[in-house]
Design a protein around this motif. Structure first.
Motif, mmCIF file in Angstrom:
data_model
loop_
_atom_site.group_PDB
_atom_site.id
_atom_site.type_symbol
_atom_site.label_atom_id
_atom_site.label_comp_id
_atom_site.label_asym_id
_atom_site.label_seq_id
_atom_site.Cartn_x
_atom_site.Cartn_y
_atom_site.Cartn_z
ATOM 1 N N SER A 285 -3.827 7.437 -1.554
ATOM 2 C CA SER A 285 -3.683 6.099 -0.898
ATOM 3 C C SER A 285 -3.929 5.166 -1.963
ATOM 4 N N THR B 74 0.823 11.978 1.742
ATOM 5 C CA THR B 74 0.180 13.050 2.699
ATOM 6 C C THR B 74 1.100 14.465 2.813
ATOM 7 N N SER C 286 -3.805 0.493 -2.782
ATOM 8 C CA SER C 286 -3.167 -0.755 -2.444
ATOM 9 C C SER C 286 -2.932 -1.772 -3.464
ATOM 10 N N GLU D 115 0.814 5.526 0.182
ATOM 11 C CA GLU D 115 0.123 6.705 0.834
ATOM 12 C C GLU D 115 1.144 7.794 0.693
ATOM 13 N N LYS E 248 -5.143 13.298 0.939
ATOM 14 C CA LYS E 248 -4.249 12.130 1.185
ATOM 15 C C LYS E 248 -4.621 11.330 -0.111
ATOM 16 N N ARG F 12 1.053 -1.143 0.020
ATOM 17 C CA ARG F 12 0.154 -0.033 -0.161
ATOM 18 C C ARG F 12 1.089 1.238 0.074
#
Length: 92
Positions: free
Chosen positions: A79, A71, A81, A69, A77, A67
């Motif tokens: 993200s 920020t 996966s 991510e 955000k 995953r």
């Protein structure tokens, strides 16, 4: 934020790499974003910060599913996966 990524096999070993560029919705690069890659099986996390060109790199990751991510304060955000890294795999 958007993250582009690629994975590559290094020297035929069972390791791979996630690298990419963090961009905003208009395509501008986003420096200073915190980017985390988490192995979905083991939970092992690696974290880095995008450079002045928005680039980030996670070298020498074990093959598997990750995953990713990103920020940064003031941005939504990002993200994703199931980023699957396999030996001899190249993704962009």
């Amino acid at each position: 934020m958007l993250v582009t990524h690629a994975s590559v096999d290094l020297l035929g070993q069972s390791i791979a790499e996630i690298r990419g560029v963090v961009q905003d919705e208009s395509g501008g690069v986003v420096p200073g974003a915190t980017v985390t890659a988490t192995n979905e099986l083991t939970g092992l996390q690696r974290t880095t910060v995008s450079d002045s060109g928005g680039r980030f790199n996670f070298p020498s990751l074990l093959v598997g599913s990750y995953r990713v991510e990103a920020t940064l304060e003031g941005f939504r955000k990002f993200s994703t996966s199931s980023v699957r890294l396999s030996a001899d795999d190249i993704r962009q």
